[in-house]
Design a protein around this motif. Structure first.
Motif, PDB file in Angstrom:
ATOM      1  N   SER A   1      -2.864  -2.868  -6.064  1.00 35.63           N
ATOM      2  CA  SER A   1      -2.116  -4.035  -5.605  1.00 35.63           C
ATOM      3  C   SER A   1      -2.965  -4.896  -4.678  1.00 35.63           C
ATOM      4  O   SER A   1      -3.001  -6.127  -4.807  1.00 35.63           O
ATOM      5  CB  SER A   1      -0.842  -3.595  -4.877  1.00 35.63           C
TER       6      SER A   1
ATOM      7  N   GLN B   1       3.447  -3.916 -10.302  1.00 36.00           N
ATOM      8  CA  GLN B   1       4.426  -3.051  -9.638  1.00 36.00           C
ATOM      9  C   GLN B   1       5.660  -2.825 -10.503  1.00 36.00           C
ATOM     10  O   GLN B   1       6.275  -1.746 -10.456  1.00 36.00           O
ATOM     11  CB  GLN B   1       4.785  -3.658  -8.280  1.00 36.00           C
TER      12      GLN B   1
ATOM     13  N   SER C   1       5.991   0.434  -4.516  1.00 35.68           N
ATOM     14  CA  SER C   1       5.808  -0.790  -5.305  1.00 35.68           C
ATOM     15  C   SER C   1       7.009  -1.707  -5.157  1.00 35.68           C
ATOM     16  O   SER C   1       6.867  -2.931  -5.046  1.00 35.68           O
ATOM     17  CB  SER C   1       5.599  -0.433  -6.785  1.00 35.68           C
TER      18      SER C   1
END
Length: 439
Positions: free
Chosen positions: A21, A189, A344
């Protein structure tokens, strides 16, 4: 009843998802470093397509609040809460029909600019902007609090450590990558959450063996869809969950988190389609999380051990992570995947909020005071505001830590109290031509 602790593989999987991420943010920061403008930084150049915007909308509100809160709600109170799915669907249909075509054609950067245009006065805009900042800041604290509870349940990791690790990671990729980093990190995510939920559902069914969890839940009074009382003191009724949540989620259409995605689309048609397309996603996500609550109830009922009553966990919000650590006792790596899915959900919501709050602060409060600032300095101010609001979210999460109560209940109450007056201002202006800032 005992459960195992995190294995090294769990930490590897969990850490890898967080680093990917952050890597998405770094990639978009370097990719767009030569042509970064405020329009690009906050709206992706207003060229986004339907699929990434749809997935971003879903995971923005598929936060840790719902991923932990809905199984806890079903575990403790039963299936009446599932009527929320009808209310959510109605709410997002209304956003698609009424809000997207109203706001997308306007040359605005914050949803609250509409109020100044409509009422021809800055006072309604300032009031609504302030309330909007407050409700989003509180919400970010709530979603930051959620995974910390799970982390301390399954690893014993300090809650303050969870707050700091998650917030710093999100601040990093949101501040340097801007809106495109947020959107594409949301897409990644989304995939992690899907894989995590499927893993728990499949392993949960295998762990229950021949036990029909729906039968157990029904015999224990957990399955009920028939409460139609008009008594406002009853926790869940059809009317409250359908009508109340239809208005509640329609009101989210006037939040900067959703409006920013509406405004980032290439045209009005794509913005309307993006909003409508979220409905199947919410139904799949929330049906899955509700099912996990019933599975957890049947699992512990079969073993004659309620972890809440036996004080093995302190809060209903810990039901799902405790259930996961028990069913994955002999499967290294999957608890790490669950925690990655939970984080996430948190990261997507936190990054969306941290990308939205600075633009509200700048456009509605700072820009009128210092209107001659260059685009480059505006971006620098925005990045500093990301850091500021990230720190504020950590502080609010600490406060929430001491409030107690189901996290979903706290969230719904917060939105109801603050969002109600703001939505009233929008609906009044959109419905009655004679309305002005005084009446």
């Amino acid at each position: 009843m005992s459960h195992r602790q995190f294995a090294p593989l769990d930490y590897v999987i969990f850490g890898a998802c967080l680093f990917i991420s952050i890597g998405i943010g770094v990639y978009h920061a370097f990719k767009g470093r030569h042509h970064k403008t405020t329009n690009e930084y906050y709206f992706g150049g207003k060229t986004m397509g339907a699929i990434p915007v749809t997935l971003s909308l879903i995971v923005t509100y598929q936060s840790s609040v719902f991923l932990l809160g809905m199984p806890a709600e079903l575990y403790v109170y039963g299936t009446m809460f599932m009527w929320i799915l009808v209310g959510v669907s109605i709410g997002f249909v209304l956003i698609s029909l009424l809000i997207a075509p109203l706001l997308h054609p306007l040359d605005i950067k914050t949803v609250y600019q509409y109020l100044e245009l409509r009422y021809n006065h800055h006072a309604p805009r300032k009031l609504a902007s302030f309330l909007g900042l407050v409700v989003v800041a509180i919400y970010l604290g709530l979603v930051l609090y959620g995974p910390a509870i799970a982390l301390v349940t399954v690893t014993g990791f300090p809650i303050w450590g969870s707050f700091v690790v998650v917030a710093v990671g999100v601040i990093l990729y949101t501040s340097i990558g801007g809106y495109r980093a947020v959107i594409w990190a949301d897409v990644f995510q989304f995939c992690i959450i899907i894989v995590g939920l499927l893993s728990i559902l499949i392993k949960g069914l295998m762990s229950l063996k021949e036990l029909n969890f729906l039968t157990v839940a029904k015999e224990s009074g957990r399955i009920d869809f028939t409460e139609i009382s008009f008594d406002p003191t009853v926790r869940h009724t059809v009317w409250g969950l359908v009508i109340g949540n239809a208005f509640h989620f329609f009101s989210l259409g006037y939040s900067q988190l959703i409006v920013q995605r509406i405004l980032s689309c290439k045209n009005t048609s794509i913005s309307k389609r993006s909003v409508r397309s979220t409905i199947p996603g919410f139904i799949v996500f929330w049906t899955s999380t509700c099912t996990l609550g019933l599975m957890a109830f049947s699992y512990f009922y079969e073993r004659g051990c309620d972890p809440l009553k036996s004080k093995m966990i302190k809060s209903p919000n810990q039901i799902l992570p405790y259930f996961v650590m028990n069913i994955f006792e002999e499967v290294p790596g999957l608890p790490g995947l669950f925690l990655a899915a939970l984080f996430s959900a948190t990261i997507s919501t936190l990054s969306s909020g941290l990308n939205s709050l600075p633009i509200i602060t700048w456009e509605d409060f700072l820009k009128p005071i210092i209107p001659t600032v260059s685009d480059g300095k505006t971006l620098l101010i925005g990045k500093c505001l990301v850091i500021l609001y990230g720190g504020l979210a950590i502080g609010i999460a600490y406060i929430i830590l001491h409030t107690g109560g189901p996290i979903l209940q706290v969230t719904q109450a917060t939105f109801g109290c603050i969002n109600g007056p703001v939505v009233g201002m929008f609906i009044l202006g959109a419905t009655f031509r004679c309305a002005n800032y005084k009446t």
